[in-house]
Design a protein around this motif. Structure first.
Motif, PDB file in Angstrom:
ATOM      1  N   ARG A  16       0.823  -1.204   0.000  1.00  0.00           N
ATOM      2  CA  ARG A  16       0.000   0.000   0.000  1.00  0.00           C
ATOM      3  C   ARG A  16       0.860   1.259   0.000  1.00  0.00           C
ATOM      4  O   ARG A  16       0.441   2.292  -0.530  1.00  0.00           O
ATOM      5  CB  ARG A  16      -0.947   0.004   1.211  1.00  0.00           C
ATOM      6  N   LYS A  39      -6.321  15.322   9.983  1.00  0.00           N
ATOM      7  CA  LYS A  39      -7.488  14.500  10.270  1.00  0.00           C
ATOM      8  C   LYS A  39      -8.768  15.324  10.205  1.00  0.00           C
ATOM      9  O   LYS A  39      -8.859  16.383  10.843  1.00  0.00           O
ATOM     10  CB  LYS A  39      -7.329  13.909  11.679  1.00  0.00           C
ATOM     11  N   GLY A  69     -12.528   5.514   4.503  1.00  0.00           N
ATOM     12  CA  GLY A  69     -12.385   4.136   4.960  1.00  0.00           C
ATOM     13  C   GLY A  69     -13.474   3.648   5.899  1.00  0.00           C
ATOM     14  O   GLY A  69     -14.517   4.273   6.088  1.00  0.00           O
ATOM     15  N   THR A 168      -7.499  -4.557  11.724  1.00  0.00           N
ATOM     16  CA  THR A 168      -8.561  -3.776  11.059  1.00  0.00           C
ATOM     17  C   THR A 168      -9.896  -4.472  11.281  1.00  0.00           C
ATOM     18  O   THR A 168      -9.951  -5.689  11.301  1.00  0.00           O
ATOM     19  CB  THR A 168      -8.418  -3.746   9.520  1.00  0.00           C
ATOM     20  N   PHE A 171     -15.612  -5.847  10.010  1.00  0.00           N
ATOM     21  CA  PHE A 171     -16.127  -5.559   8.657  1.00  0.00           C
ATOM     22  C   PHE A 171     -17.649  -5.758   8.634  1.00  0.00           C
ATOM     23  O   PHE A 171     -18.279  -5.716   9.679  1.00  0.00           O
ATOM     24  CB  PHE A 171     -15.467  -6.477   7.629  1.00  0.00           C
ATOM     25  N   VAL A 188     -17.447   7.095  -0.946  1.00  0.00           N
ATOM     26  CA  VAL A 188     -16.874   6.102  -1.863  1.00  0.00           C
ATOM     27  C   VAL A 188     -16.009   5.118  -1.078  1.00  0.00           C
ATOM     28  O   VAL A 188     -15.579   5.398   0.039  1.00  0.00           O
ATOM     29  CB  VAL A 188     -16.013   6.730  -3.000  1.00  0.00           C
ATOM     30  N   GLN A 201     -11.935  -7.565  -3.387  1.00  0.00           N
ATOM     31  CA  GLN A 201     -12.502  -6.638  -4.373  1.00  0.00           C
ATOM     32  C   GLN A 201     -12.524  -5.184  -3.907  1.00  0.00           C
ATOM     33  O   GLN A 201     -13.040  -4.322  -4.613  1.00  0.00           O
ATOM     34  CB  GLN A 201     -13.950  -7.069  -4.691  1.00  0.00           C
ATOM     35  N   ILE A 203     -10.319  -2.713  -3.466  1.00  0.00           N
ATOM     36  CA  ILE A 203      -9.648  -1.641  -4.216  1.00  0.00           C
ATOM     37  C   ILE A 203     -10.420  -1.352  -5.508  1.00  0.00           C
ATOM     38  O   ILE A 203     -10.629  -0.189  -5.880  1.00  0.00           O
ATOM     39  CB  ILE A 203      -8.178  -2.022  -4.530  1.00  0.00           C
ATOM     40  N   TYR A 204     -10.866  -2.432  -6.165  1.00  0.00           N
ATOM     41  CA  TYR A 204     -11.672  -2.236  -7.378  1.00  0.00           C
ATOM     42  C   TYR A 204     -12.902  -1.382  -7.052  1.00  0.00           C
ATOM     43  O   TYR A 204     -13.211  -0.414  -7.754  1.00  0.00           O
ATOM     44  CB  TYR A 204     -12.110  -3.582  -7.974  1.00  0.00           C
TER      45      TYR A 204
END
Ligand SMILES: Cc1cc2nc3c(=O)[nH]c(=O)nc-3n(C[C@H](O)[C@H](O)[C@H](O)COP(=O)(O)OP(=O)(O)OC[C@H]3O[C@@H](n4cnc5c(N)ncnc54)[C@H](O)[C@@H]3O)c2cc1C
Length: 306
Positions: A16, A39, A69, A168, A171, A188, A201, A203-204
């Motif tokens: 990254r 920030k 994010g 992380t 989810f 986004v 998927q 990043i796509y």
């Protein structure tokens, strides 16, 4: 790392630090003013619409694009953030000289959770352990947890960790509204939705979502001269997301839930080993090279199981 199926290339893996630097440089070259290490702490409002951000001072804008994010402050302020099972978290480290790694990625599914290995060059492999929140191994348990997977036991030397473990998650979180209720902002990437890392998927979706946002924002910005872009002018973005991503959302949920049942995975993997056409289709669909709905056809789903 380049993923291949037959003669075709399906995926690239790179750190990254490199990927983000490429994106930042491209944005700067296109005229963006980049401020790193700043920030966003809050949004500001203009007659009910989002009218800018608070980040070491107040910045007014006709539109705020929340690309911040999984823990997006823009999404939280816009409301409508939802979660669902399975609530998983990921522990990711960079480890060098992992035994048996080739230039292909690996997925190992077990109980609980799964592990992805992705070689990123110079002998370094990204190692991601994804487990349900309730099975958190904690930092000292990272390598012990990897040893529980039969295909991974004995392949890691903990002294070869070149980047510490980062956590992380959880989810399976999305926003019901990719457009702010009063207008002036949209979401986004993971800020809009992120279900599970298994299909790779994210990043796509982030890049495609950004293209769809640009298609909507460029004409909307050209139409007015001041004030936040009204919600009605942003709704095309929400519609475009549904058209582009509904099949992907369904497929990633089916796969993300399915990997919670190793016996089911064994069965599907057994079928894929015998049906190269289905394996090809699944890899293409999760690689966004074929429409997800092609996998969701009843005949294909049946072929994956029987
Ligand atoms: C273990 C794991 C493995 C994955 N593997 C893959 C894979 O193989 N392929 C793939 O395509 N995807 C993968 N993903 C998913 C992918 O990483 C994400 O979907 C993708 O990074 C989303 O991009 P984004 O720009 O929306 O969010 P992010 O990459 O999270 O970027 C958000 C940015 O916003 C910044 N930010 C956050 N809050 C603020 C704030 N308040 N103010 C200012 N800035 C802020 C952050 O610092 C960060 O730079 C994986 C995810 C995980 C967890």
């Amino acid at each position: 790392m380049i993923g291949r199926f037959g003669d075709e290339r399906f995926s690239f893996a790179l750190p990254r630090t490199r990927f983000d630097a490429i994106l930042r440089d491209a944005a700067e070259a296109a005229g963006a003013v980049v401020r790193e290490g700043v920030k966003v702490e809050d949004l500001v409002y203009d007659r009910g619409a989002v009218g800018g951000v608070v980040a070491r001072g107040t910045y007014r804008a006709r539109v705020v694009v929340g690309a911040d994010g999984l823990r997006s402050i823009v999404a939280r302020r816009c409301g409508g953030v939802r979660t669902s099972p399975p609530r998983r978290v990921a522990f990711t480290a960079h480890v060098s000289d992992v035994a048996g790694v080739t230039d292909l990625g690996e997925m190992h599914i077990g109980r609980p959770g799964y592990v992805g290995l992705g070689p990123i060059g110079a002998g370094v492999t990204t190692v991601a352990l994804v487990v349900p929140v309730r099975a958190l191994p904690g930092r000292p348990g990272f390598f012990q947890a990897l040893e529980q997977f039969p295909g991974l036991a004995g392949r890691f030397d903990p002294r070869r960790m070149v980047r510490d473990v980062l956590a992380t998650g959880p989810f399976a979180q999305w926003s019901r509204r990719p457009v702010a209720p009063g207008g002036g902002a949209l979401l986004v990437g993971d800020a809009a939705d992120f279900f599970d890392p298994f299909t790779g998927q994210g990043i796509y979706s982030a890049l495609r979502g950004a293209e769809l946002a640009a298609d909507c924002l460029i004409p909307a910005l050209a139409r007015g001269v001041s004030g936040p872009i009204p919600r009605a002018a942003l709704q095309g973005y929400a519609r475009a997301r549904r058209a582009a991503f509904t099949g992907k959302w369904l497929l990633e949920r089916l796969i993300g839930l399915g990997v919670g049942w190793p016996a089911l995975v064994e069965r599907v993997v057994g079928r894929l080993a015998r049906r190269a056409d289905l394996a090809d289709l699944l890899v293409r669909a999760t690689g966004n090279c074929a429409p997800a709905r092609a996998v969701l056809a009843p005949g294909v789903l049946a072929g994956l199981l029987w």
